[in-house]
Design a protein around this motif. Structure first.
Motif, PDB file in Angstrom:
ATOM      1  N   ALA A 186      18.793  13.047  26.362  1.00 41.38           N
ATOM      2  CA  ALA A 186      18.319  14.028  25.387  1.00 41.38           C
ATOM      3  C   ALA A 186      16.841  14.349  25.600  1.00 41.38           C
ATOM      4  O   ALA A 186      16.434  15.511  25.532  1.00 41.38           O
ATOM      5  N   ARG A 187      16.030  13.331  25.899  1.00 42.38           N
ATOM      6  CA  ARG A 187      14.604  13.566  26.110  1.00 42.38           C
ATOM      7  C   ARG A 187      14.361  14.382  27.376  1.00 42.38           C
ATOM      8  O   ARG A 187      13.504  15.272  27.402  1.00 42.38           O
ATOM      9  N   ASP A 190      15.347  17.995  26.751  1.00 43.36           N
ATOM     10  CA  ASP A 190      14.313  18.646  25.941  1.00 43.36           C
ATOM     11  C   ASP A 190      13.101  19.001  26.794  1.00 43.36           C
ATOM     12  O   ASP A 190      12.502  20.079  26.639  1.00 43.36           O
ATOM     13  N   LEU A 191      12.732  18.094  27.700  1.00 44.17           N
ATOM     14  CA  LEU A 191      11.595  18.364  28.575  1.00 44.17           C
ATOM     15  C   LEU A 191      11.902  19.520  29.523  1.00 44.17           C
ATOM     16  O   LEU A 191      11.046  20.378  29.764  1.00 44.17           O
ATOM     17  N   LEU A 193      13.864  22.012  28.951  1.00 44.29           N
ATOM     18  CA  LEU A 193      13.779  23.234  28.153  1.00 44.29           C
ATOM     19  C   LEU A 193      12.326  23.622  27.899  1.00 44.29           C
ATOM     20  O   LEU A 193      11.964  24.800  27.951  1.00 44.29           O
ATOM     21  N   GLU A 194      11.496  22.625  27.647  1.00 38.71           N
ATOM     22  CA  GLU A 194      10.071  22.889  27.423  1.00 38.71           C
ATOM     23  C   GLU A 194       9.423  23.471  28.677  1.00 38.71           C
ATOM     24  O   GLU A 194       8.661  24.446  28.603  1.00 38.71           O
ATOM     25  N   LYS A 215      23.897  22.861  25.171  1.00 37.22           N
ATOM     26  CA  LYS A 215      22.490  22.690  24.817  1.00 37.22           C
ATOM     27  C   LYS A 215      21.576  23.513  25.722  1.00 37.22           C
ATOM     28  O   LYS A 215      20.569  24.079  25.249  1.00 37.22           O
ATOM     29  N   MET A 216      21.923  23.620  27.013  1.00 34.05           N
ATOM     30  CA  MET A 216      20.998  24.177  27.989  1.00 34.05           C
ATOM     31  C   MET A 216      21.218  25.650  28.304  1.00 34.05           C
ATOM     32  O   MET A 216      20.265  26.378  28.599  1.00 34.05           O
TER      33      MET A 216
END
Length: 268
Positions: A186-187, A190-191, A193-194, A215-216
């Motif tokens: 998950a982390r 998220d990274l 995506l950031e 999610k992506m």
């Protein structure tokens, strides 16, 4: 950023005695899609439907018929001087972190990132992707660890960091988080995506995990059935029987709930 037209991939030549038999059927055929900067296209399908093969062909790693253009340049038709910066800008995160470096690189001593067990880790994983490569924090201790002592999840984060270190514009991610546990996965997602938002990255995301694709991805392409659309269109209102079968096969983490679409699994 990426244009694929009439992609067709066939493994092997003619079969039978002296190559006079019938040609093998294509592994991938009639694949067409485009991918814009800052967007993610998710490729889904059952094992063997050609998602990973398509990802390799996009980067020119295997021969194919059809057209693949990265940033307007044909992958096979452009001169080496033109393609060099394009190839640097298009990176791949491989599925197997243990096989991410070639034997030649190991012999030459250039696989210190995630390959040879006697090389120190992290030599090439600098820049914007560094945060994914340090499971123990950004203090550099991971760089002092021998590759043989690094777990699969750590190696996978290093592979992601290596791909990001060159600040690419296109990344082909082939099951890029499959080796990570749920919390780290998950982390890392998220990274990614950031970084996509910050750098305008385009992701071609290959995964059997529908939750990861959901999610992506901005758009989703189903390899076998050929259905393509936005994430919401494909996941919430699938039109093809095969796509409905894939959605029905996604496990629900609640024993009290049952899918009503179980019949959709029986696809031809």
């Amino acid at each position: 950023m990426l244009e694929v037209a009439d992609l067709r991939i066939t493994y092997g030549g003619n079969s039978g005695w002296f190559g006079r038999g019938k040609a093998p059927p294509p592994t991938v055929k009639n694949v067409n899609f485009t991918l814009k900067a800052g967007e993610t296209l998710g490729l889904v399908g059952e094992s063997g439907s050609g998602e990973s093969t398509t990802g390799k062909a996009v980067l020119g790693l295997i021969p194919f018929d059809g057209s693949v253009r990265i940033a307007g340049q044909d992958v096979f038709q452009s001169s080496p001087s033109i393609m060099l910066p394009i190839r640097r800008a298009a990176q791949m995160i491989v599925q197997d972190p243990y096989a991410s470096r070639s034997a030649h690189e190991c012999r030459q001593g250039r696989c210190g990132t995630a390959g040879h067990p006697r090389h120190r880790d992290g030599a090439g994983a600098q820049g914007k992707g560094c945060r994914t490569s340090h499971p123990r924090g950004p203090d550099g201790r991971c760089r002092r660890t021998l590759s043989a002592r690094i777990f699969a999840g750590q190696r996978q984060r290093i592979c992601i960091a290596r791909a990001l270190a060159l600040e690419p514009t296109l990344i082909v991610a082939d099951e890029s988080v499959a080796a990570l546990d749920v919390s780290v996965r998950a982390r890392v997602l998220d990274l990614m995506l950031e970084l996509q938002e910050q750098m305008g990255l385009a992701y071609l995301f290959v995964s059997h995990d529908i939750a990861v694709i959901e999610k992506m991805a901005h758009h989703v392409a189903v390899m076998r059935g050929g259905e393509m659309g936005t994430r919401r269109q494909v996941f919430e209102s699938p039109k093809d029987n095969y796509t409905r079968g894939l959605m029905a096969a996604v496990p629900i983490p609640d024993p009290r709930r049952h899918r009503t679409e179980a019949k959709a699994l029986r696809v031809s």
